[in-house]
Motif scaffolding. Sequence first.
Motif, PDB file in Angstrom:
ATOM      1  N   ALA A  87     -15.235 -20.340   8.222  1.00 13.18           N
ATOM      2  CA  ALA A  87     -14.250 -19.259   7.829  1.00 13.18           C
ATOM      3  C   ALA A  87     -13.129 -19.065   8.790  1.00 13.18           C
ATOM      4  O   ALA A  87     -13.310 -19.360   9.884  1.00 13.18           O
ATOM      5  CB  ALA A  87     -14.695 -17.712   8.093  1.00 13.18           C
ATOM      6  N   THR A  88     -11.617 -19.541   8.839  1.00  8.64           N
ATOM      7  CA  THR A  88     -10.653 -19.932   9.649  1.00  8.64           C
ATOM      8  C   THR A  88     -10.247 -17.825   9.281  1.00  8.64           C
ATOM      9  O   THR A  88      -9.150 -18.034   8.282  1.00  8.64           O
ATOM     10  CB  THR A  88     -10.248 -21.191   9.366  1.00  8.64           C
ATOM     11  OG1 THR A  88     -10.824 -22.225   8.962  1.00  8.64           O
ATOM     12  CG2 THR A  88      -8.930 -20.898   9.949  1.00  8.64           C
ATOM     13  N   ILE A  89     -10.124 -17.497  10.502  1.00  7.02           N
ATOM     14  CA  ILE A  89      -9.405 -16.847  10.635  1.00  7.02           C
ATOM     15  C   ILE A  89      -8.274 -16.145  12.477  1.00  7.02           C
ATOM     16  O   ILE A  89      -8.536 -16.943  12.432  1.00  7.02           O
ATOM     17  CB  ILE A  89     -10.715 -15.519  10.945  1.00  7.02           C
ATOM     18  CG1 ILE A  89     -11.770 -15.513  10.521  1.00  7.02           C
ATOM     19  CG2 ILE A  89     -10.226 -13.382  11.365  1.00  7.02           C
ATOM     20  CD1 ILE A  89     -12.780 -15.086  10.528  1.00  7.02           C
ATOM     21  N   VAL A  90      -7.551 -15.848  11.482  1.00 10.02           N
ATOM     22  CA  VAL A  90      -6.212 -14.813  12.473  1.00 10.02           C
ATOM     23  C   VAL A  90      -5.900 -13.816  12.552  1.00 10.02           C
ATOM     24  O   VAL A  90      -5.662 -13.135  11.237  1.00 10.02           O
ATOM     25  CB  VAL A  90      -4.967 -15.373  12.173  1.00 10.02           C
ATOM     26  CG1 VAL A  90      -3.749 -15.465  12.432  1.00 10.02           C
ATOM     27  CG2 VAL A  90      -5.254 -17.097  11.510  1.00 10.02           C
ATOM     28  N   ALA A 121      -3.778  -6.628  11.230  1.00 10.11           N
ATOM     29  CA  ALA A 121      -4.122  -7.702  10.109  1.00 10.11           C
ATOM     30  C   ALA A 121      -4.491  -9.133  10.354  1.00 10.11           C
ATOM     31  O   ALA A 121      -5.089  -9.147  11.533  1.00 10.11           O
ATOM     32  CB  ALA A 121      -2.499  -7.711   9.743  1.00 10.11           C
ATOM     33  N   TRP A 122      -4.705  -9.209   9.332  1.00  7.93           N
ATOM     34  CA  TRP A 122      -5.829 -10.789   9.303  1.00  7.93           C
ATOM     35  C   TRP A 122      -5.371 -11.973   7.918  1.00  7.93           C
ATOM     36  O   TRP A 122      -4.941 -11.047   6.347  1.00  7.93           O
ATOM     37  CB  TRP A 122      -7.407  -9.916  10.014  1.00  7.93           C
ATOM     38  CG  TRP A 122      -7.897  -9.039   8.716  1.00  7.93           C
ATOM     39  CD1 TRP A 122      -7.581  -7.809   8.694  1.00  7.93           C
ATOM     40  CD2 TRP A 122      -8.630  -9.764   7.470  1.00  7.93           C
ATOM     41  NE1 TRP A 122      -8.142  -7.628   7.363  1.00  7.93           N
ATOM     42  CE2 TRP A 122      -8.988  -8.390   7.040  1.00  7.93           C
ATOM     43  CE3 TRP A 122      -8.974 -11.047   6.762  1.00  7.93           C
ATOM     44  CZ2 TRP A 122      -9.915  -8.177   4.981  1.00  7.93           C
ATOM     45  CZ3 TRP A 122      -9.654 -10.767   5.893  1.00  7.93           C
ATOM     46  CH2 TRP A 122      -9.937  -9.661   4.960  1.00  7.93           C
ATOM     47  N   GLY A 123      -5.732 -12.692   8.310  1.00  6.84           N
ATOM     48  CA  GLY A 123      -5.490 -13.741   7.589  1.00  6.84           C
ATOM     49  C   GLY A 123      -7.082 -14.532   7.562  1.00  6.84           C
ATOM     50  O   GLY A 123      -7.236 -15.480   8.439  1.00  6.84           O
ATOM     51  N   ILE A 124      -7.387 -14.798   6.360  1.00  6.16           N
ATOM     52  CA  ILE A 124      -8.769 -15.730   5.800  1.00  6.16           C
ATOM     53  C   ILE A 124      -8.797 -16.645   5.004  1.00  6.16           C
ATOM     54  O   ILE A 124      -8.128 -16.632   3.969  1.00  6.16           O
ATOM     55  CB  ILE A 124      -9.585 -14.440   5.964  1.00  6.16           C
ATOM     56  CG1 ILE A 124     -11.106 -15.210   6.317  1.00  6.16           C
ATOM     57  CG2 ILE A 124     -10.115 -14.202   4.876  1.00  6.16           C
ATOM     58  CD1 ILE A 124     -12.606 -14.909   6.085  1.00  6.16           C
ATOM     59  N   ASN A 125      -9.245 -17.621   5.449  1.00  5.35           N
ATOM     60  CA  ASN A 125      -8.926 -18.918   4.696  1.00  5.35           C
ATOM     61  C   ASN A 125     -10.493 -19.560   4.672  1.00  5.35           C
ATOM     62  O   ASN A 125     -11.435 -19.746   5.963  1.00  5.35           O
ATOM     63  CB  ASN A 125      -8.240 -19.857   4.875  1.00  5.35           C
ATOM     64  CG  ASN A 125      -7.842 -21.248   4.277  1.00  5.35           C
ATOM     65  OD1 ASN A 125      -9.173 -22.042   2.890  1.00  5.35           O
ATOM     66  ND2 ASN A 125      -6.965 -21.219   3.555  1.00  5.35           N
ATOM     67  N   LYS A 126     -11.361 -19.649   3.319  1.00  5.54           N
ATOM     68  CA  LYS A 126     -12.657 -20.263   3.159  1.00  5.54           C
ATOM     69  C   LYS A 126     -12.833 -22.293   3.014  1.00  5.54           C
ATOM     70  O   LYS A 126     -12.604 -21.615   2.114  1.00  5.54           O
ATOM     71  CB  LYS A 126     -13.552 -19.103   2.815  1.00  5.54           C
ATOM     72  CG  LYS A 126     -15.280 -19.709   2.659  1.00  5.54           C
ATOM     73  CD  LYS A 126     -15.670 -18.539   2.225  1.00  5.54           C
ATOM     74  CE  LYS A 126     -15.902 -18.484   0.450  1.00  5.54           C
ATOM     75  NZ  LYS A 126     -16.886 -18.201  -0.243  1.00  5.54           N
ATOM     76  N   GLN A 127     -13.150 -22.338   3.707  1.00  5.56           N
ATOM     77  CA  GLN A 127     -14.064 -23.891   3.050  1.00  5.56           C
ATOM     78  C   GLN A 127     -14.924 -24.325   3.253  1.00  5.56           C
ATOM     79  O   GLN A 127     -16.340 -23.928   4.159  1.00  5.56           O
ATOM     80  CB  GLN A 127     -13.455 -24.622   4.379  1.00  5.56           C
ATOM     81  CG  GLN A 127     -11.960 -24.792   4.926  1.00  5.56           C
ATOM     82  CD  GLN A 127     -11.350 -25.494   3.616  1.00  5.56           C
ATOM     83  OE1 GLN A 127     -11.220 -26.557   2.394  1.00  5.56           O
ATOM     84  NE2 GLN A 127      -9.859 -24.638   2.662  1.00  5.56           N
ATOM     85  N   VAL A 128     -15.730 -24.943   2.130  1.00  7.00           N
ATOM     86  CA  VAL A 128     -17.186 -25.071   1.809  1.00  7.00           C
ATOM     87  C   VAL A 128     -16.959 -26.600   2.137  1.00  7.00           C
ATOM     88  O   VAL A 128     -16.481 -27.376   1.460  1.00  7.00           O
ATOM     89  CB  VAL A 128     -17.535 -24.411   0.058  1.00  7.00           C
ATOM     90  CG1 VAL A 128     -18.966 -25.175   0.417  1.00  7.00           C
ATOM     91  CG2 VAL A 128     -17.264 -23.221  -0.040  1.00  7.00           C
ATOM     92  N   ILE A 129     -17.873 -27.044   2.927  1.00  9.39           N
ATOM     93  CA  ILE A 129     -18.063 -27.623   3.133  1.00  9.39           C
ATOM     94  C   ILE A 129     -19.635 -28.579   3.348  1.00  9.39           C
ATOM     95  O   ILE A 129     -20.061 -28.268   4.055  1.00  9.39           O
ATOM     96  CB  ILE A 129     -17.847 -27.564   5.455  1.00  9.39           C
ATOM     97  CG1 ILE A 129     -15.878 -27.758   5.324  1.00  9.39           C
ATOM     98  CG2 ILE A 129     -17.988 -29.702   5.118  1.00  9.39           C
ATOM     99  CD1 ILE A 129     -16.053 -27.469   6.621  1.00  9.39           C
ATOM    100  N   GLU A 130     -20.248 -30.137   2.265  1.00 12.69           N
ATOM    101  CA  GLU A 130     -20.758 -30.321   2.336  1.00 12.69           C
ATOM    102  C   GLU A 130     -21.163 -31.319   2.992  1.00 12.69           C
ATOM    103  O   GLU A 130     -20.416 -32.473   3.468  1.00 12.69           O
ATOM    104  CB  GLU A 130     -20.918 -31.040   0.227  1.00 12.69           C
ATOM    105  CG  GLU A 130     -21.845 -31.380   0.280  1.00 12.69           C
ATOM    106  CD  GLU A 130     -22.145 -31.601  -0.919  1.00 12.69           C
ATOM    107  OE1 GLU A 130     -22.840 -31.562  -1.576  1.00 12.69           O
ATOM    108  OE2 GLU A 130     -21.483 -31.386  -2.145  1.00 12.69           O
ATOM    109  N   VAL A 131     -22.213 -30.972   3.814  1.00 12.93           N
ATOM    110  CA  VAL A 131     -22.879 -32.455   4.945  1.00 12.93           C
ATOM    111  C   VAL A 131     -23.834 -32.989   4.573  1.00 12.93           C
ATOM    112  O   VAL A 131     -24.601 -32.324   3.536  1.00 12.93           O
ATOM    113  CB  VAL A 131     -23.946 -31.380   6.277  1.00 12.93           C
ATOM    114  CG1 VAL A 131     -23.609 -32.556   6.845  1.00 12.93           C
ATOM    115  CG2 VAL A 131     -22.599 -30.704   6.867  1.00 12.93           C
ATOM    116  N   LEU A 132     -23.149 -34.273   4.102  1.00  7.98           N
ATOM    117  CA  LEU A 132     -24.790 -35.277   3.366  1.00  7.98           C
ATOM    118  C   LEU A 132     -25.317 -35.922   4.193  1.00  7.98           C
ATOM    119  O   LEU A 132     -24.987 -36.162   5.508  1.00  7.98           O
ATOM    120  CB  LEU A 132     -23.637 -36.571   2.290  1.00  7.98           C
ATOM    121  CG  LEU A 132     -22.890 -35.652   1.956  1.00  7.98           C
ATOM    122  CD1 LEU A 132     -21.697 -37.151   1.528  1.00  7.98           C
ATOM    123  CD2 LEU A 132     -23.388 -34.826   0.373  1.00  7.98           C
TER     124      LEU A 132
END
Length: 135
Positions: A87-90, A121-132
Amino acid sequence: PDQTFKVKVSTDTRLHVGETLEFDVTSEKSGKLWLVHVGPEDEITLLFPNDIDSDNEIESGETIHVPAEGEKWFVEAAEPAGKNIVATIVTTGNTSINDVVDAIEEKNEAKALHLISNAAAWGINKQVIEVLSND
């Protein structure tokens, strides 16, 4: 008034164990940048800021690279393999994501939601990262 804003993130979404992970982050508003990792077994780690790199200020429209070029730290994909979330949060104002993470780790969701809802105020971006696995 809407208290959310856009945070754009560019990163690899598939990595093998041992590979390093980097992020390019752009925020619609100035504030403090936080990167929170949730592993495949629901463990929570604050990746950034950290003890080595504590300057998490980001300006509106600025793209910053995390970790910054020349930094002496990195994020390495590790076992267990599986889906990870970053989660990238500002946040604007004085909200500290450390307090939110502590509340989540204490399993006190009400406290975590209260802290988030009281942020200016806040902003968020969620990245799903697959670790193999390397097997």
